[in-house]
Design a protein around this motif. Sequence first.
Motif: not given
Length: 289
Positions: A2, A36, A44, A46, A60-61, A76
């Motif tokens: 992330i 995102i 991923l 953000l 949100t994630l 995920m």
Amino acid sequence: EILLGVCDRQGRIGGIAVPGADALSALPNREQAYVIAPLGDNRLALAGLDPRGVNYAACTLAQLLSPKLSDDRIEMPLARVTDWPDLAERGIWWRRPPKNNPRPGLWSGESGYDDGTLDWFAGLKLNHQEIRLNMRVEKDKPASAYLDPGEIDRCRLRGIKMIPLISHLEQLDGSGIFTVYPETRGKGEIPKWAKTVPYICFSQPAAQKVFDEWFTSIARNIACDDVMVWLSENATYCSCESCKAMDQYQHEMKVLLHAWNEARNIRPSLRLRVLLTQGTFSKNVELIE
């Protein structure tokens, strides 16, 4: 992996372009907007233009992950999200519920936000919270107003805008104002239905002095460009000759505006918010004008 952080106006975090992030600056309330987006098959991103937006991306994630969590497995989502709030401020009239309350957010007479309720509040992406000021009047000292530093930090770390609050103006007897300045005690008979006594004689110079000092204390010591005041909710008004010459709520507004202008000498950006009440109902239009 992330990748999470504040991006530049070109939508890059540390030189890495995040798909869609370059459009954040055109969105409403852009400091709270976020994206995102997948970067390939195993990364991923953000991103937001401001830490507040990044915070909401993380919220949100977390909400997307929650239904898919187990002891030994996580799914995920390679989600694509662009989100922003239509309202810059979102909140409810709320104080911390009593201990063991199964429904967070319900009314209680308590203060303090260290029991998990604030996390519930922030998890809904609510971001506006009024916190009652501790207001003191002591002999031979300027009147002071301050907030618990722990409450300030708890709000800041959750992206919540903390608004210092002076609650109903007929309910300030606990501040010590009448002990230090007994002449500020309101004159006349106290109605049986009055919730709190005594109330302030706003015609006394000492009353204006105390409010001026409270406001300047807020401007000096609290890192917020807003202060909220709730006008009296009961028509418990001093009946001295000077007070009788002016409507109760017009008088309260006059004192507040003077104190606010004094505070703006210290912090020009300070804004005054005023809550109208059931007591002001028949005069709301007058007060607003």
